[in-house]
Enzyme design. Structure first.
Site, PDB file in Angstrom:
ATOM      1  N   TYR A 151       1.319 -14.009 -36.616  1.00  9.22           N
ATOM      2  CA  TYR A 151       1.448 -13.299 -35.338  1.00  9.22           C
ATOM      3  C   TYR A 151       1.080 -11.823 -35.430  1.00  9.22           C
ATOM      4  O   TYR A 151       0.919 -11.169 -34.405  1.00  9.22           O
ATOM      5  CB  TYR A 151       2.878 -13.420 -34.802  1.00  9.22           C
ATOM      6  N   LYS A 207       6.553 -23.305 -46.840  1.00  8.07           N
ATOM      7  CA  LYS A 207       5.580 -24.248 -47.410  1.00  8.07           C
ATOM      8  C   LYS A 207       5.112 -23.673 -48.738  1.00  8.07           C
ATOM      9  O   LYS A 207       3.946 -23.293 -48.912  1.00  8.07           O
ATOM     10  CB  LYS A 207       4.421 -24.417 -46.401  1.00  8.07           C
ATOM     11  N   ASP A 240       7.150 -29.473 -43.121  1.00  8.33           N
ATOM     12  CA  ASP A 240       6.854 -30.836 -42.643  1.00  8.33           C
ATOM     13  C   ASP A 240       8.080 -31.733 -42.812  1.00  8.33           C
ATOM     14  O   ASP A 240       8.441 -32.499 -41.912  1.00  8.33           O
ATOM     15  CB  ASP A 240       5.610 -31.415 -43.342  1.00  8.33           C
ATOM     16  N   ASP A 250       8.083 -20.833 -34.520  1.00  2.14           N
ATOM     17  CA  ASP A 250       7.596 -21.182 -33.183  1.00  2.14           C
ATOM     18  C   ASP A 250       7.564 -22.693 -33.029  1.00  2.14           C
ATOM     19  O   ASP A 250       8.038 -23.244 -32.034  1.00  2.14           O
ATOM     20  CB  ASP A 250       6.185 -20.596 -32.991  1.00  2.14           C
ATOM     21  N   ASP A 278      10.446 -25.577 -30.871  1.00  7.35           N
ATOM     22  CA  ASP A 278      10.144 -26.476 -29.748  1.00  7.35           C
ATOM     23  C   ASP A 278      10.719 -27.863 -30.046  1.00  7.35           C
ATOM     24  O   ASP A 278      11.256 -28.528 -29.158  1.00  7.35           O
ATOM     25  CB  ASP A 278       8.636 -26.575 -29.487  1.00  7.35           C
TER      26      ASP A 278
END
Ligand code: IPM
Ligand code: MG
Length: 358
Positions: free
Chosen positions: A141, A193, A227, A251, A255
């Site tokens: 970002y 990750k 993941d 982000d 959701d």
């Protein structure tokens, strides 16, 4: 209010689409709880968003930004307009506010309230109650990157993932402190990750362990690859207590978090600068197709108001609102726009009434 008590000053940016309809209900609930809890406040409306941009070309004038720095908090409805190209308002308004006001934490609770439809089979409110601390000023970002030989067959585009030791540590400390304060499982899960992003996420990993070991020995350190985290959010949401994660993954997983708590109608978040001005918003967008129909669910915006009040120290008022929301959700047929069995304004009235009754 005693004479030496400072009056709470809130800037309101209703924004686009259904934004102003939902902030109106949040302000209605604020009015109600301020009366019972006997504190005074003032609000100032800022007309920012797609309409203003289309009419004047202005997104966030510097003078407005300077004014916004003077408030105790900002209350935001929604940003995004169907006639404005993607990215312009998001970057020019929402992300610019987060960056300029150095709101380095994006705090997103994932709580399933009573009577809310959960798409996960056999999961109940006891199972879904955790919080995601999303770093909010760095990572993909931050806007690093560029084009080389743009619009030629040899075009190169780069987009850089930025992790600074300072930015990561301040986010980690906030998350460790919050985890300690929640006093739930005392477990902080880092979601990253590290098996692929061996530079940026190696910094996260080292900082996580060093800060944790030295300053928060009472908090259990846990780690998920992003993941795998998406699998566990769906399979075992009860596993989580406090999650901390870089901006981009934050982000995405929030959701998913919003869906398992009942969707965008209820999910709220805070863009927090613990030393400065914070901004609270429903996580969902401007929902253009429902604009002006009195059908959108205002509960996410009302929950954002509760988070705002908690952050500025009006804890009792914040709790009144949360309790009232928990008493309201079982009455709604659905949390989706147009299917609640109530209008937007009726839901606001209901929460306001229940918040006063306490
Ligand atoms: C969010 C949104 C924003 C983000 C968009 C609108 C720029 O998706 O608040 O999660 O990516 O942070
Ligand atoms: Mg998002």
């Amino acid at each position: 209010m005693t004479h030496n008590e400072k009056q709470l000053r809130i800037a309101v940016i209703g924004g686009d689409g259904t934004g102003p309809e939902v902030t109106r209900e949040g302000l209605k609930v604020l009015r109600a709880v301020a009366q019972v809890e006997k504190f005074s406040y003032e609000t100032t409306d800022y007309d920012l968003g797609g309409k203003r941009y289309l009419a004047t070309g202005e997104i966030l004038p510097d003078s407005v930004l300077e004014e916004l720095r003077q408030f105790d908090a900002i209350y935001l409805g929604a940003v995004g307009h169907p006639d404005v190209a993607p990215g312009i308002l998001e970057k020019g308004l929402l992300l610019r506010l987060r960056f300029e006001l150095d709101q380095y934490i994006n705090l997103r609770p994932v709580t399933l309230y009573p009577g809310v439809y959960c798409p996960l089979k056999d999961k109940s409110p006891e199972d879904i109650n955790f919080v995601v601390v999303r770093e909010n000023t760095e990572d993909l970002y931050a806007g690093g990157g560029g084009f080389l030989r743009k619009n030629t067959p040899h075009e190169v585009a780069t987009q850089e993932m930025i992790a600074t030791r300072f930015g990561v540590e301040r986010c980690l400390r906030y998350a460790f402190e919050l985890c300690r304060k929640r006093n739930d499982q005392k477990m902080l899960t880092l979601v990253a990750k590290t098996n692929v992003l061996t530079y940026a996420h190696d910094l996260w990993w080292r900082a996580f362990n060093e800060v944790g070991q030295k300053e928060y020995p009472d908090i259990k350190r846990d780690y998920n690859h992003v993941d795998a985290c998406c699998m566990w959010f769906v399979k075992n949401p009860e596993y989580y207590d406090t999650v901390v994660t870089p901006n981009m993954f934050g982000d995405i997983i929030t959701d998913l978090g919003a869906m398992i708590q009942g969707g965008m109608g209820i999910a709220a978040g805070g863009n927090i600068n613990p030393e400065g001005v914070s901004m609270f918003e429903p996580i969902g967008g401007s929902a253009p197709k429902y604009t002006g129909q009195n059908k959108i669910n205002p509960l996410a915006a009302i929950c954002a108001m509760s988070m705002l009040l908690d952050t500025v120290g009006q804890t009792r008022a914040a709790q009144r609102i949360e309790k009232a929301v928990m008493a309201t959700t079982p009455k709604l047929k659905s949390l989706s726009a147009g299917k609640m069995g109530y209008t937007t304004t009726e839901v606001g009235d209901l929460v306001a009434k229940l918040a006063v009754e306490g």
